[in-house]
Design a protein around this motif. Sequence first.
Motif, PDB file in Angstrom:
ATOM      1  N   THR A 210       7.540 -15.255  -2.832  1.00 28.50           N
ATOM      2  CA  THR A 210       6.214 -15.487  -3.406  1.00 28.50           C
ATOM      3  C   THR A 210       5.197 -15.766  -2.306  1.00 28.50           C
ATOM      4  O   THR A 210       5.340 -16.734  -1.549  1.00 28.50           O
ATOM      5  N   ARG A 211       4.183 -14.914  -2.220  1.00 30.24           N
ATOM      6  CA  ARG A 211       3.149 -15.091  -1.208  1.00 30.24           C
ATOM      7  C   ARG A 211       2.187 -16.200  -1.604  1.00 30.24           C
ATOM      8  O   ARG A 211       1.888 -17.087  -0.812  1.00 30.24           O
TER       9      ARG A 211
ATOM     10  N   PRO B  94      -0.837 -18.200  -8.789  1.00 28.60           N
ATOM     11  CA  PRO B  94      -2.126 -17.964  -9.457  1.00 28.60           C
ATOM     12  C   PRO B  94      -3.110 -19.102  -9.226  1.00 28.60           C
ATOM     13  O   PRO B  94      -2.725 -20.239  -8.916  1.00 28.60           O
TER      14      PRO B  94
ATOM     15  N   TYR C 238       0.259 -16.158 -14.376  1.00 29.18           N
ATOM     16  CA  TYR C 238       0.540 -14.744 -14.111  1.00 29.18           C
ATOM     17  C   TYR C 238      -0.194 -14.296 -12.855  1.00 29.18           C
ATOM     18  O   TYR C 238      -1.368 -14.640 -12.639  1.00 29.18           O
ATOM     19  N   ALA C 239       0.475 -13.507 -12.017  1.00 24.56           N
ATOM     20  CA  ALA C 239      -0.165 -12.877 -10.851  1.00 24.56           C
ATOM     21  C   ALA C 239       0.696 -11.718 -10.380  1.00 24.56           C
ATOM     22  O   ALA C 239       1.922 -11.857 -10.228  1.00 24.56           O
ATOM     23  N   ARG C 240       0.068 -10.565 -10.172  1.00 23.92           N
ATOM     24  CA  ARG C 240       0.723  -9.399  -9.574  1.00 23.92           C
ATOM     25  C   ARG C 240       2.039  -9.035 -10.285  1.00 23.92           C
ATOM     26  O   ARG C 240       3.090  -8.922  -9.655  1.00 23.92           O
ATOM     27  N   PHE C 241       1.977  -8.872 -11.602  1.00 22.50           N
ATOM     28  CA  PHE C 241       3.088  -8.437 -12.440  1.00 22.50           C
ATOM     29  C   PHE C 241       4.233  -9.452 -12.501  1.00 22.50           C
ATOM     30  O   PHE C 241       5.355  -9.109 -12.891  1.00 22.50           O
ATOM     31  N   ARG C 242       3.932 -10.687 -12.132  1.00 24.72           N
ATOM     32  CA  ARG C 242       4.937 -11.743 -12.189  1.00 24.72           C
ATOM     33  C   ARG C 242       4.439 -12.902 -13.040  1.00 24.72           C
ATOM     34  O   ARG C 242       3.278 -13.306 -12.915  1.00 24.72           O
TER      35      ARG C 242
ATOM     36  N   ARG D 167       6.061  -1.751 -15.235  1.00 22.88           N
ATOM     37  CA  ARG D 167       4.783  -1.041 -15.349  1.00 22.88           C
ATOM     38  C   ARG D 167       4.871   0.146 -16.293  1.00 22.88           C
ATOM     39  O   ARG D 167       3.892   0.498 -16.942  1.00 22.88           O
TER      40      ARG D 167
ATOM     41  N   SER E 246      -0.087   0.135 -15.269  1.00 20.08           N
ATOM     42  CA  SER E 246      -0.153   0.019 -13.808  1.00 20.08           C
ATOM     43  C   SER E 246      -1.394  -0.721 -13.324  1.00 20.08           C
ATOM     44  O   SER E 246      -1.437  -1.180 -12.178  1.00 20.08           O
TER      45      SER E 246
ATOM     46  N   SER F 141      -6.401  -5.591 -15.814  1.00 16.63           N
ATOM     47  CA  SER F 141      -7.708  -6.148 -15.450  1.00 16.63           C
ATOM     48  C   SER F 141      -7.988  -7.478 -16.130  1.00 16.63           C
ATOM     49  O   SER F 141      -9.056  -8.061 -15.941  1.00 16.63           O
TER      50      SER F 141
END
Length: 370
Positions: free
Chosen positions: A47-48, A51, A68-72, A91, A99, A102
């Motif tokens: 994890t970088r 949220p 939620y952030a970046r499909f996680r 996706r 994909s 927004s």
Amino acid sequence: MMRNLFILFGLTLLFSCKDSKKERTFVSADLSDYIVDTLYLEKDSLTRSLPLDFTYLEQDGKPYLIGYARFRLYQYDYESGKLINKVIFEREGPDGIGSFISGYLIIEDGVFFISDQKQLVHADFNGKVLDKFPLPEVPEERLAVNFSMVNGNKLSYDKEKKELILADVPYLLKEPNMNYKNWVWKYDLTKRSAEPMPFTYPDIYREHYDDPELGIYSHTFLSDQQLQVVSFPVTDSLLVIDRGSSKWVPSKSSASLIFQKGKTEQQGEYIVFSPSMETSRYKWVFFDPNSQLLFRYVDIATKVLENKDIDNKSSFILHNLDFETVGELFFHNRQIESSGFSTPKGYYFKLANPSSDDVEEYVRVKIDLK
């Protein structure tokens, strides 16, 4: 005797008038003055960053934070800050959410996603898609639809009516948009249909076409009061819409603001729209149920220092539910992020520079101006 009674009546009336006209104290302070503690959420090795905001939910009597952030999707134990679960959304395929996401909204029975500008996707907390709803169709004069959370336009949910409220935000304000009204939509999930919650841009925004900073509105919906609140970037007032009738309420920063228009530049075959990075601007609004205050975020001034660091002064203008301006809290958004989330214990903002790479830090702000 009669004269004394008149004097007594007059004194009583005088003091009662003073009490009724007692002015509310305006609070001007640093946001940091209201920080009461810090929440540490651990990160795993993959994890970088976490949220900016989470949703507080209680499941089986235990409090959790879900973000939620970046499909996680991340689920944390609220009390310990321990990561309980992480789900990666697909996706494509039967459980694909699309994909390009927004916008999203986390509620008790799952997550809603704005998917590929085509549909709303409802998925559970395990990544399984439960339902899909087509997004509202818009006329050609809208130019380019953009259902999005940009500029703080978070999705809202009216639990009693089972309605989602979502915003269509212009990428760039164009002349045809000035006659357009259907910027915000109320989506009835039971009937699978949408109806607009209309408003128009003030005429001053004819001066801000093609500006990606000064032409984007921010909207929030107060479901308990059934009120729309719209913030425009160069307007010292908020537009409040109550079941079709509307009014403007003062919402001006006590700081000096300077609004600078962006520039349109020809670069080869392309036209590039460049906003002023130093301009002041009013941005999003959100409601904190704990303090019963409406926050209006303001970018006051941005300066590039000699050492190339960016000094950004910001504030939150505070309104009560009568839309009186009751305070302004100042901060630098290089230190504290300007978006957050609510819990029963208070409102949390993410620190921009955590003390460790192993955790993200969220400071709890507790404000009581009553």
